[in-house]
Scaffold this active site. Structure first.
Site, PDB file in Angstrom:
ATOM      1  N   THR A   1      14.126  -6.834 -53.945  1.00 41.87           N
ATOM      2  CA  THR A   1      14.781  -5.783 -53.149  1.00 41.87           C
ATOM      3  C   THR A   1      16.126  -6.278 -52.632  1.00 41.87           C
ATOM      4  OG1 THR A   1      12.724  -4.714 -52.493  1.00 41.87           O
ATOM      5  CG2 THR A   1      14.592  -4.446 -51.003  1.00 41.87           C
TER       6      THR A   1
ATOM      7  N   SER B   1      11.742 -11.261 -59.348  1.00 48.31           N
ATOM      8  CA  SER B   1      10.840 -11.444 -58.220  1.00 48.31           C
ATOM      9  C   SER B   1       9.774 -12.476 -58.565  1.00 48.31           C
ATOM     10  CB  SER B   1      10.183 -10.098 -57.910  1.00 48.31           C
ATOM     11  OG  SER B   1       9.244 -10.271 -56.885  1.00 48.31           O
ATOM     12  N   ALA B   2       9.472 -13.361 -57.629  1.00 50.63           N
ATOM     13  CA  ALA B   2       8.482 -14.416 -57.895  1.00 50.63           C
ATOM     14  C   ALA B   2       7.045 -13.899 -57.819  1.00 50.63           C
ATOM     15  CB  ALA B   2       8.662 -15.557 -56.895  1.00 50.63           C
ATOM     16  N   HIS B   3       6.786 -13.003 -56.873  1.00 49.64           N
ATOM     17  CA  HIS B   3       5.382 -12.660 -56.615  1.00 49.64           C
ATOM     18  C   HIS B   3       4.785 -11.743 -57.673  1.00 49.64           C
ATOM     19  CE1 HIS B   3       5.551  -8.471 -54.941  1.00 49.64           C
ATOM     20  NE2 HIS B   3       6.815  -8.793 -54.787  1.00 49.64           N
TER      21      HIS B   3
ATOM     22  N   THR C   1      19.176 -20.862 -44.305  1.00 46.93           N
ATOM     23  CA  THR C   1      18.424 -21.977 -44.884  1.00 46.93           C
ATOM     24  C   THR C   1      17.547 -21.487 -46.033  1.00 46.93           C
ATOM     25  OG1 THR C   1      18.375 -22.958 -42.692  1.00 46.93           O
ATOM     26  CG2 THR C   1      16.854 -23.879 -44.328  1.00 46.93           C
TER      27      THR C   1
ATOM     28  N   CYS D   1      -0.826  11.347 -51.603  1.00 51.82           N
ATOM     29  CA  CYS D   1      -1.674  11.080 -50.463  1.00 51.82           C
ATOM     30  C   CYS D   1      -1.776   9.600 -50.136  1.00 51.82           C
ATOM     31  CB  CYS D   1      -3.058  11.656 -50.698  1.00 51.82           C
ATOM     32  SG  CYS D   1      -3.565  12.736 -49.363  1.00 51.82           S
TER      33      CYS D   1
END
Lengths: 143, 390
Positions: B71, B200-202, B238, B327
């Site tokens: 993101t 993205s790593a995850h 960092t 939903c």
């Protein structure tokens, strides 16, 4: 611009909701119902159909069908349980809050599902009363 | 049996990835911009991850910047390039089926005076090259298109798009959100003409909280956040060293035997699709079939039932999947992707997405194929909506 905080509770169901979703009560079609009422629209993601059997102004049986989420199914179970055995007038006095409270609360975002079952009940009662005063099958049957 | 089939949302961290990360929380905790050995040890680890990830997409090490997520990488790529090239142009092109992390950023750019065109896609989710070419103007500076649709698995013709953009008179930068593509389809930034790419790593068995932006050398870009210096000029603060180490290691494992992993996922995907089509009537496949579909994605609408109810019943049976139903989201609207490919809302509400990883097994798919038809049948029995009428 104020920040809208997202609440986890918006999507979290109570144990009672999950239980009634897993083992719904009064679900299925009904043979020879006194009133059959449909509310909602599959385009909007939920649709609710309620069947009532009414004898002498007393609701002797209530069943429902649901195209909807867990909240919709659980609310249908709760609503039909609450009105069975009540007079039509007493059933008409049940509030949305009572239904939601019976479920131990509903996630904020799912309140509209409770509203749908509630609206269907209101409409069913209205239709029953209209049918009665309009001289429909109930009175014609008697003559 | 527990079966996790929502790998498109996130994946568990692989044991060997976690093992590689752990020392960087404790003994190797140094700040990578400092010259003492603890700092240099951390900097070396970050560089190894950069090199590893660069190699998997045919990039150079220095072209990889670590971020906190895909993101953030999308935001940095789109706004960073738009701001840096504003004098030259103010027009951005994307598609209607992008992830919200692209769409929301584009909407922000519009508020700031940029013009954004959202390309339509066909019924399988493909972007049309002719449509794209017609939309390009002299003021176009950036095109952002996801390599693979995270929702319906469509693999976009990235190479042809990259070629088309290179043929234009003006330099148009090409950003690709590859979060759903990485480790599922081969990516080559040179061959495909990609200038910026988000990862993205995850989603590849790495940790959450780490993403990466590939940025082609000499691409004009402005940082969108400012602060304490780091190894990366575009991303102050960092570095998440353990996370970056985990990302590098996750990439290494994903690409060590890449073709075998892909073959395995595709085999399971096809088994799942064939099984669902054989056992469940009144369904609609979303996205293409075969080689133009992600090997990890299966997405069907089960007509006459509502997705959240399906999702929860599968969950009660130990199976985790996703749904395009309104939903299940906070917005209560059906998926914008399904809407864009022309799926009727009443059908979109019954859309279920199953996403695979290299760890899924044949036995798991057998179990899913046993449970899904039963759940759908039971829910159809209690639905007032007739599936054959949708």
């Amino acid at each position: 611009m104020p920040v809208e905080f997202t609440e986890r509770s918006l999507l979290k169901y109570t144990q009672k909701v999950i239980e009634l979703f897993r083992n719904p009560k009064n679900i299925g079609e009904m043979e020879n119902p006194t009133v059959t009422t449909v509310e909602g629209d599959p385009q909007c993601g939920d649709m609710f159909k309620m069947y009532l059997k009414i004898e002498g102004d007393k609701i002797t049986d209530a069943k429902f069908l649901s195209f909807g989420c867990a909240a919709n199914i659980a609310t249908g179970s709760m609503t039909t349980e609450m009105i069975k055995g009540k007079t039509v007038d007493d059933a008409g006095k049940i509030s949305i809050k009572e239904i939601a409270d019976g479920l131990g609360g509903l996630p904020g975002l799912k309140m509209h599902c409770a509203v749908l079952a509630y609206k269907t009940l209101k409409k069913a009662i209205q239709e029953y009363k209209q049918g009665k005063s309009g001289g429909d099958q109930t009175s014609s049957k008697g003559s | 049996m527990k079966v996790y089939l929502d790998n498109g949302t996130t994946t568990p961290v692989a044991r060997e990835v976690l093992d590689a990360m752990l020392p960087y929380f404790t003994e190797r905790f140094g700040h990578p911009i400092f010259v003492y050995s603890l700092g240099q040890e951390a900097a070396d680890a970050v560089e190894r991850s950069q090199a590893m990830i660069a190699r998997t997409v045919n990039a150079k090490s220095g072209e990889i910047t670590f971020t906190s997520s895909a993101t953030e990488a999308n935001d940095l790529a789109i706004r960073g390039v738009a701001y840096a090239n504003r004098k030259r142009g103010d027009h951005v092109i994307t598609t209607k089926i992008e992830n919200p992390s692209v769409l929301r950023v584009c909407e922000e750019l519009e508020k700031e005076g940029f013009r954004v065109d959202y390309l339509p896609v066909d019924s399988q989710g493909f972007v049309g090259l002719k449509e794209l070419e017609k939309t390009i103007t002299e003021r176009t500076i950036l095109v952002s298109i996801a390599h693979v649709s995270d929702e319906i698995g469509t693999i976009e013709p990235i190479e042809q798009i990259g070629k088309l953009l290179r043929e234009q008179k003006n330099r148009i930068y090409f950003h690709v959100n590859a979060a759903a593509a990485y480790a599922r389809v081969p990516i080559d930034v040179e061959r495909m003409g990609i200038d910026l790419m988000s990862l993205s790593a995850h989603k590849i068995h790495g940790p959450k909280g780490v993403g990466a932006l590939y940025l082609r050398e000499n691409t004009p870009i402005e940082p969108i956040s400012h602060g304490y210096i780091s190894l990366f000029t575009l991303k102050p603060g960092t570095e998440n060293v353990p996370g970056i180490v985990g990302f590098g290691r996750a990439a290494e494992f994903a690409f060590n035997g890449f073709e075998k992993h892909v073959w395995n996922m595709r085999k399971l995907r096809d088994k799942l699709m064939a099984g669902i089509e054989e056992r469940v009537p009144h369904i609609l496949l979303h996205g293409p079939r075969g080689d133009k579909r992600s090997p990890a994605n299966v997405n069907y609408s089960f007509k006459g039932v509502e997705g959240e109810s399906v999702l929860l019943h599968l969950d009660l049976n130990g199976i985790s999947v996703a749904t395009g139903s309104a939903c299940s989201t906070r917005k209560l609207e059906p998926s914008h992707v399904l809407t864009a490919i022309g799926v009727k809302p009443e059908v979109a509400h019954g859309a279920m997405r199953f996403t695979l990883s290299r760890y899924n097994t044949t036995e798991e798919i057998d179990y899913v194929l046993e449970v899904v038809p039963r759940v759908i049948e039971n829910l159809r029995k209690i639905s007032p909506v007739k599936p054959e009428e949708l």
